[in-house]
Design an enzyme around this catalytic site. Structure first.
Site, PDB file in Angstrom:
ATOM      1  N   ASN A   8      -6.018  -2.653   1.794  1.00 20.51           N
ATOM      2  CA  ASN A   8      -5.989  -4.108   1.861  1.00 20.51           C
ATOM      3  C   ASN A   8      -7.416  -4.614   1.752  1.00 20.51           C
ATOM      4  O   ASN A   8      -8.334  -4.042   2.338  1.00 20.51           O
ATOM      5  CB  ASN A   8      -5.396  -4.592   3.183  1.00 20.51           C
ATOM      6  N   ARG A  51       0.831  -1.213   0.000  1.00 23.85           N
ATOM      7  CA  ARG A  51       0.000   0.000   0.000  1.00 23.85           C
ATOM      8  C   ARG A  51       0.860   1.256   0.000  1.00 23.85           C
ATOM      9  O   ARG A  51       0.593   2.197  -0.753  1.00 23.85           O
ATOM     10  CB  ARG A  51      -0.957   0.009   1.189  1.00 23.85           C
TER      11      ARG A  51
END
Length: 94
Positions: free
Chosen positions: A38, A20
């Site tokens: 996520n 990320r």
């Protein structure tokens, strides 16, 4: 350079490897706005990015490799028109 939107789901070893944060850095460097998070399945990451077609094309290419430590198995991508709803690129929560 037309503004557009890229929605993607990246599957593989992409959680717990800094994926990320890597997407945020790459997207910001490309001048994109949107978010990454996520997925609850614990084996994929979802993202939405908006910006120039060339920047979105580059991000899509980068997603197939990911950062060191990641193992990308599959990338699902859809494209559409930009909504203009984002001001920056950041990490979101499911």
């Amino acid at each position: 350079m037309t503004d557009g939107r890229l929605s993607a789901r990246v599957l593989g070893r992409v959680q717990g490897v800094g994926f990320r944060w890597w997407v945020v850095r790459e997207a910001e460097a490309l001048g994109l706005t949107g978010w990454v998070m996520n997925h609850e399945d614990e084996r994929s990451v979802e993202l939405v990015a908006e910006g120039s077609t060339s920047a979105l094309d580059r991000l899509e290419q980068l997603l197939h490799d990911g950062p060191p430590g990641a193992r990308v198995e599959h990338v699902e991508v859809t494209r559409g028109p930009a909504s203009g709803e984002f001001r920056r690129f950041g990490i979101s929560r499911p």
